[in-house]
Design an enzyme around this catalytic site. Structure first.
Site, PDB file in Angstrom:
ATOM      1  N   GLU A   1     -20.584  12.942   6.826  1.00 56.09           N
ATOM      2  CA  GLU A   1     -21.093  11.448   8.585  1.00 56.09           C
ATOM      3  C   GLU A   1     -21.525  10.193   7.558  1.00 56.09           C
ATOM      4  OE1 GLU A   1     -22.876  14.813  10.841  1.00 56.09           O
ATOM      5  OE2 GLU A   1     -21.307  13.979  12.836  1.00 56.09           O
TER       6      GLU A   1
ATOM      7  N   GLU B   1     -19.294  21.645  11.617  1.00 58.14           N
ATOM      8  CA  GLU B   1     -20.902  22.013  12.996  1.00 58.14           C
ATOM      9  C   GLU B   1     -19.934  23.620  13.229  1.00 58.14           C
ATOM     10  OE1 GLU B   1     -19.926  19.369  11.178  1.00 58.14           O
ATOM     11  OE2 GLU B   1     -22.014  18.127  11.792  1.00 58.14           O
TER      12      GLU B   1
HETATM   13  N1  CO8 Z   1     -29.766  22.834   4.863  1.00 57.50           N
HETATM   14  C1  CO8 Z   1     -30.806  23.864   3.909  1.00 57.50           C
HETATM   15  N2  CO8 Z   1     -30.964  24.171   3.223  1.00 57.50           N
HETATM   16  C2  CO8 Z   1     -29.621  24.271   2.465  1.00 57.50           C
HETATM   17  C3  CO8 Z   1     -28.329  23.161   2.956  1.00 57.50           C
HETATM   18  C4  CO8 Z   1     -28.610  23.188   4.329  1.00 57.50           C
HETATM   19  N3  CO8 Z   1     -28.000  22.371   5.229  1.00 57.50           N
HETATM   20  N4  CO8 Z   1     -27.629  23.529   2.494  1.00 57.50           N
HETATM   21  C5  CO8 Z   1     -27.673  24.081   1.162  1.00 57.50           C
HETATM   22  N5  CO8 Z   1     -28.837  24.805   0.962  1.00 57.50           N
HETATM   23  C6  CO8 Z   1     -30.255  25.434   0.372  1.00 57.50           C
HETATM   24  C7  CO8 Z   1     -29.635  27.219   0.801  1.00 57.50           C
HETATM   25  O1  CO8 Z   1     -30.526  27.788   1.217  1.00 57.50           O
HETATM   26  C8  CO8 Z   1     -29.894  27.236  -0.644  1.00 57.50           C
HETATM   27  O2  CO8 Z   1     -32.015  27.311  -0.864  1.00 57.50           O
HETATM   28  P1  CO8 Z   1     -32.581  29.249  -1.473  1.00 57.50           P
HETATM   29  O3  CO8 Z   1     -32.117  29.280  -2.426  1.00 57.50           O
HETATM   30  O4  CO8 Z   1     -33.821  28.237  -0.754  1.00 57.50           O
HETATM   31  O5  CO8 Z   1     -32.460  29.267  -0.210  1.00 57.50           O
HETATM   32  C9  CO8 Z   1     -30.294  25.907  -1.568  1.00 57.50           C
HETATM   33  O6  CO8 Z   1     -29.583  24.803  -1.076  1.00 57.50           O
HETATM   34  C10 CO8 Z   1     -28.385  26.868  -2.477  1.00 57.50           C
HETATM   35  O7  CO8 Z   1     -27.728  26.844  -1.867  1.00 57.50           O
HETATM   36  P2  CO8 Z   1     -26.625  27.960  -1.901  1.00 57.50           P
HETATM   37  O8  CO8 Z   1     -27.413  28.558  -2.366  1.00 57.50           O
HETATM   38  O9  CO8 Z   1     -26.455  28.170  -0.441  1.00 57.50           O
HETATM   39  O10 CO8 Z   1     -25.825  27.444  -2.840  1.00 57.50           O
HETATM   40  P3  CO8 Z   1     -23.948  28.312  -2.573  1.00 57.50           P
HETATM   41  O11 CO8 Z   1     -23.447  27.851  -3.723  1.00 57.50           O
HETATM   42  O12 CO8 Z   1     -23.608  29.864  -2.665  1.00 57.50           O
HETATM   43  O13 CO8 Z   1     -23.378  27.436  -0.854  1.00 57.50           O
HETATM   44  C11 CO8 Z   1     -23.140  25.304   0.434  1.00 57.50           C
HETATM   45  C12 CO8 Z   1     -23.629  26.157  -1.435  1.00 57.50           C
HETATM   46  C13 CO8 Z   1     -21.691  26.605   0.498  1.00 57.50           C
HETATM   47  C14 CO8 Z   1     -22.402  23.899   0.194  1.00 57.50           C
HETATM   48  C15 CO8 Z   1     -24.518  26.603   1.105  1.00 57.50           C
HETATM   49  O14 CO8 Z   1     -25.312  26.244   0.298  1.00 57.50           O
HETATM   50  C16 CO8 Z   1     -23.959  25.950   3.095  1.00 57.50           C
HETATM   51  O15 CO8 Z   1     -22.865  26.703   3.555  1.00 57.50           O
HETATM   52  N6  CO8 Z   1     -25.000  25.557   3.190  1.00 57.50           N
HETATM   53  C17 CO8 Z   1     -24.491  24.612   4.433  1.00 57.50           C
HETATM   54  C18 CO8 Z   1     -23.599  24.184   4.626  1.00 57.50           C
HETATM   55  C19 CO8 Z   1     -23.904  22.646   5.859  1.00 57.50           C
HETATM   56  O16 CO8 Z   1     -23.459  24.227   7.167  1.00 57.50           O
HETATM   57  N7  CO8 Z   1     -24.034  21.970   6.257  1.00 57.50           N
HETATM   58  C20 CO8 Z   1     -23.733  21.460   7.742  1.00 57.50           C
HETATM   59  C21 CO8 Z   1     -24.898  21.530   8.247  1.00 57.50           C
HETATM   60  S1  CO8 Z   1     -24.815  21.089  10.120  1.00 57.50           S
HETATM   61  C22 CO8 Z   1     -24.998  19.515   9.974  1.00 57.50           C
HETATM   62  O17 CO8 Z   1     -25.424  18.143   8.866  1.00 57.50           O
HETATM   63  C23 CO8 Z   1     -25.949  18.805  11.277  1.00 57.50           C
HETATM   64  C24 CO8 Z   1     -25.434  17.064  10.914  1.00 57.50           C
HETATM   65  C25 CO8 Z   1     -25.992  16.524  12.612  1.00 57.50           C
HETATM   66  C26 CO8 Z   1     -26.557  15.072  12.023  1.00 57.50           C
HETATM   67  C27 CO8 Z   1     -26.844  14.457  10.970  1.00 57.50           C
HETATM   68  C28 CO8 Z   1     -28.009  13.523  10.856  1.00 57.50           C
HETATM   69  C29 CO8 Z   1     -26.555  12.998   9.574  1.00 57.50           C
END
Ligand code: CO8
Length: 273
Positions: free
Chosen positions: A127, A147
């Site tokens: 976004e 989302e």
């Molecule tokens: N929030 C918090 N921590 C995160 C996020 C996140 N969105 N994404 C990744 N991390 C963290 C992981 O928890 C991890 O930390 P830890 O080792 O301490 O657990 C670290 O980053 C590395 O990530 P992964 O181990 O998960 O790495 P992978 O390679 O296995 O996976 C992915 C990478 C596929 C990107 C996976 O991390 C993932 O799916 N993340 C979530 C992505 C997601 O769903 N994002 C959308 C969130 S909803 C949203 O953004 C709504 C927006 C509303 C408005 C926002 C204002 C502009």
């Protein structure tokens, strides 16, 4: 110049540097793929205020630290914590919350912003990129609005902007499934300006910033304002509307200088007034 908003007590979430009329804004939480927590939004809000106010800045480049992500979107761990503490659920827009108006709702930011995207641009990260004026991506960039898989909505403009920037059915497909879009597909859709190997990303961004800095600053601001304000207007209304930056450009010294430089066969010297 370094980030004037850095909290001396802790590490800043956003790196902010200015050089040669370009502001570089870096989301700096690579350990969580540059997820956006409330503090990041607060720092970003102050950065955008400065980008707009500083006449020396002509273009901003927004990117993410590290080599894995532009941003993985909203900080889901913080969100889960806030929900447990009884915080109200989020919906479209961010009024009343830190950093408002965020870039996604900062409709009067008159300077161009380039998103430099490598790796994940997910949810709020996508976004943010959609709210930028240009997107330059590496071949490894991945875009998605997941989302719908989280019981949320793309509340920071994803639902609104993707449907305006892609054909409706195509946008619906991505919005209703959270499917990922590769950089090559985004280029084919015209959603990004250029896709280059990661090794050439900085050079490509620099070519764009050089061209933008060479352009007349008031023309850039007037054009950005008029394009974004008129894009949903009937043509007749677009022609008859008032545009603040166009009024300043029209009566500016630069409007005289550009044409005079052409007739003198020399490069223009812009003063921005
Ligand atoms: N929030 C918090 N921590 C995160 C996020 C996140 N969105 N994404 C990744 N991390 C963290 C992981 O928890 C991890 O930390 P830890 O080792 O301490 O657990 C670290 O980053 C590395 O990530 P992964 O181990 O998960 O790495 P992978 O390679 O296995 O996976 C992915 C990478 C596929 C990107 C996976 O991390 C993932 O799916 N993340 C979530 C992505 C997601 O769903 N994002 C959308 C969130 S909803 C949203 O953004 C709504 C927006 C509303 C408005 C926002 C204002 C502009």
């Amino acid at each position: 110049m370094t980030n004037p908003f850095t909290d001396p007590a802790g590490r800043a979430r956003v790196r902010y540097e200015k050089k040669d009329h370009v502001a570089y804004v870096t989301l700096d939480r690579p350990e969580v793929l540059n997820a956006l927590d409330l503090r990041t939004h607060e720092e970003l809000g102050a950065v955008w205020d400065d980008v707009e106010a500083d006449d020396g800045v002509r273009v901003a480049v927004l990117t993410g630290a590290g080599d894995r992500a532009f941003s993985a979107g909203q900080d889901l761990k913080e969100r889960a914590r806030l929900t447990e503490q009884g915080a109200a659920p989020t919906t479209f827009g961010s009024r009343g919350r830190p950093g408002w108006p965020r870039l996604t709702e900062r409709f009067t930011l008159s300077k161009p912003v380039i998103a430099r995207v490598h790796g994940y641009a997910l949810g709020g990260g996508f976004e943010l990129a959609l709210a930028c004026d240009l997107i330059i991506a590496s071949e490894e960039a991945v875009f998605a609005l997941p989302e719908v898989t989280l019981g949320l909505v793309p509340g920071a403009g994803g639902a609104f902007r993707l449907a305006r920037q892609l054909p409706l059915k195509t946008a619906m497909g991505y919005l209703l499934t959270g499917r990922r879009m590769t950089a090559a597909t985004a280029l084919r859709f015209g959603l990004v300006n250029e896709v280059v190997p990661y090794s050439g990303l900085d050079r490509c961004v620099a070519e764009w910033t050089d061209d933008l800095v060479r352009s007349a600053p008031l023309s850039v601001r007037a054009i950005k304002e008029s394009v974004l304000r008129s894009v949903d207007m009937p043509l007749e209304e677009a022609f008859s509307s008032r545009y603040v930056w166009e009024e300043r450009r029209r009566c500016s010294r630069d409007a005289v200088e550009g044409v005079r430089a052409f007739t003198d066969k020399r490069d223009p010297v812009w003063t921005g007034d």
